[in-house]
Structures are given as structure tokens and as C-alpha cells.
Write a protein that holds these residues in place. Structure first.
Motif, mmCIF file in Angstrom:
data_model
loop_
_atom_site.group_PDB
_atom_site.id
_atom_site.type_symbol
_atom_site.label_atom_id
_atom_site.label_comp_id
_atom_site.label_asym_id
_atom_site.label_seq_id
_atom_site.Cartn_x
_atom_site.Cartn_y
_atom_site.Cartn_z
ATOM 1 N N LEU A 120 97.326 -6.057 108.550
ATOM 2 C CA LEU A 120 97.918 -4.726 108.323
ATOM 3 C C LEU A 120 97.370 -4.090 107.046
ATOM 4 C CD1 LEU A 120 101.639 -5.411 109.299
ATOM 5 C CD2 LEU A 120 99.958 -4.070 110.569
ATOM 6 N N LEU A 121 97.211 -4.897 106.011
ATOM 7 C CA LEU A 121 96.663 -4.360 104.763
ATOM 8 C C LEU A 121 95.207 -3.925 104.939
ATOM 9 C CD1 LEU A 121 98.182 -6.806 102.123
ATOM 10 C CD2 LEU A 121 98.770 -4.412 102.495
ATOM 11 N N LYS A 122 94.434 -4.694 105.705
ATOM 12 C CA LYS A 122 93.049 -4.302 105.965
ATOM 13 C C LYS A 122 92.994 -2.996 106.740
ATOM 14 C CE LYS A 122 91.027 -8.900 105.846
ATOM 15 N NZ LYS A 122 90.414 -10.000 106.626
ATOM 16 N N ASP A 128 91.921 2.809 106.724
ATOM 17 C CA ASP A 128 92.423 4.176 106.913
ATOM 18 C C ASP A 128 92.271 5.004 105.650
ATOM 19 O OD1 ASP A 128 93.119 3.755 109.535
ATOM 20 O OD2 ASP A 128 95.259 3.455 109.136
ATOM 21 N N LEU A 129 92.565 4.404 104.513
ATOM 22 C CA LEU A 129 92.462 5.140 103.255
ATOM 23 C C LEU A 129 91.008 5.443 102.905
ATOM 24 C CD1 LEU A 129 95.177 3.318 101.146
ATOM 25 C CD2 LEU A 129 95.296 5.614 102.095
ATOM 26 N N LYS A 130 90.098 4.568 103.300
ATOM 27 C CA LYS A 130 88.684 4.808 103.019
ATOM 28 C C LYS A 130 88.104 5.887 103.927
ATOM 29 C CE LYS A 130 87.347 0.304 101.187
ATOM 30 N NZ LYS A 130 86.534 -0.914 101.431
ATOM 31 N N ALA A 147 95.381 9.779 105.991
ATOM 32 C CA ALA A 147 96.210 8.613 105.693
ATOM 33 C C ALA A 147 96.833 8.744 104.311
ATOM 34 C CB ALA A 147 95.390 7.336 105.788
ATOM 35 N N ILE A 148 96.075 9.282 103.374
ATOM 36 C CA ILE A 148 96.597 9.481 102.017
ATOM 37 C C ILE A 148 97.723 10.509 102.045
ATOM 38 C CG2 ILE A 148 96.032 10.307 99.698
ATOM 39 C CD1 ILE A 148 93.208 9.185 100.169
ATOM 40 N N GLU A 149 97.514 11.576 102.800
ATOM 41 C CA GLU A 149 98.548 12.612 102.908
ATOM 42 C C GLU A 149 99.809 12.054 103.565
ATOM 43 O OE1 GLU A 149 99.203 16.829 105.247
ATOM 44 O OE2 GLU A 149 97.156 16.198 104.743
ATOM 45 N N GLU A 150 99.638 11.267 104.605
ATOM 46 C CA GLU A 150 100.793 10.669 105.289
ATOM 47 C C GLU A 150 101.574 9.756 104.355
ATOM 48 O OE1 GLU A 150 101.727 7.584 108.932
ATOM 49 O OE2 GLU A 150 99.742 8.481 108.774
ATOM 50 N N ARG A 151 100.861 8.958 103.579
ATOM 51 C CA ARG A 151 101.539 8.071 102.623
ATOM 52 C C ARG A 151 102.283 8.880 101.565
ATOM 53 N NH1 ARG A 151 98.653 2.442 101.254
ATOM 54 N NH2 ARG A 151 100.551 1.433 101.918
ATOM 55 N N ALA A 152 101.665 9.928 101.070
ATOM 56 C CA ALA A 152 102.314 10.751 100.054
ATOM 57 C C ALA A 152 103.577 11.395 100.610
ATOM 58 C CB ALA A 152 101.345 11.816 99.546
#
Length: 96
Positions: A55-57, A62-64, A69-74
Motif C-alpha cells: 500500500l505504501l509503494k 501515485d504521488l510521483k 493524489a497530492i490534492e486528494e490527500r490534502a
């Protein structure tokens, strides 16, 4: 007459000592079963850690790849909204 009895008695004593070591000594059957349980627990723990690593990979890839993905996390973790957006929170109604 006594000579004939010493050999079987000696063999029984030797058998008893060997059985004692088999069941209660160092590296005995009880130790073997305890190690088997430890191996099963460690295998389960390793499977859980492998799943978490996968899951971390996926998160890292996704972040790379993109900004979505960054927007979704924020949005999810920090509660951030874009400029010009309106945030609505809908709470469930109390059924009393």
C-alpha cells in the motif's frame, strides 16, 4: 541369575533417559512445538507487513505520477479546499 537381569534393566534405564531428553530436554518436542507457533505468528506478521508495504509503494507511485493524489490527500487529511470553492458538511439527522 543377576547377570541376566542387569542387561534389560540397563537398557530400560537408557531408554528412560533418552525418552526424558526427547520430551523435556534441550531441543525437545515441546520446544519444537513452541518454535512452530512462533514461526506461524511471524509468518502472519510478515504477511501483514508485506501488505502494508504494498500500500505504501502504491501511495508513493501515485504521488510521483501526478498532482491529483497530492490534492486528494490534502483534501482528505488536512481539510483543504481550493480558492473559490465552498465547503459543506452534511451531518446525519438524530433519530429521536
Amino acid at each position: 541369575m543377576w547377570r541376566d537381569k542387569w542387561v534389560p534393566i540397563g537398557l530400560l534405564i537408557l531408554l528412560g533417559l533418552l525418552q526424558y531428553r526427547l520430551w523435556f530436554g534441550k531441543n525437545s518436542v515441546l520446544d519444537y512445538h513452541a518454535r512452530q507457533q512462533q514461526v506461524q505468528q511471524q509468518t502472519l506478521q510478515n504477511a501483514n507487513l508485506n501488505q502494508r508495504n504494498a500500500l505504501l509503494k502504491a501511495d508513493i507511485s501515485d504521488l510521483k505520477i501526478g498532482l491529483e493524489a497530492i490534492e486528494e490527500r490534502a483534501r482528505n487529511e488536512l481539510g483543504l479546499i481550493k480558492q473559490g470553492e465552498t465547503f459543506y458538511r452534511i451531518l446525519p439527522a438524530d433519530n429521536e
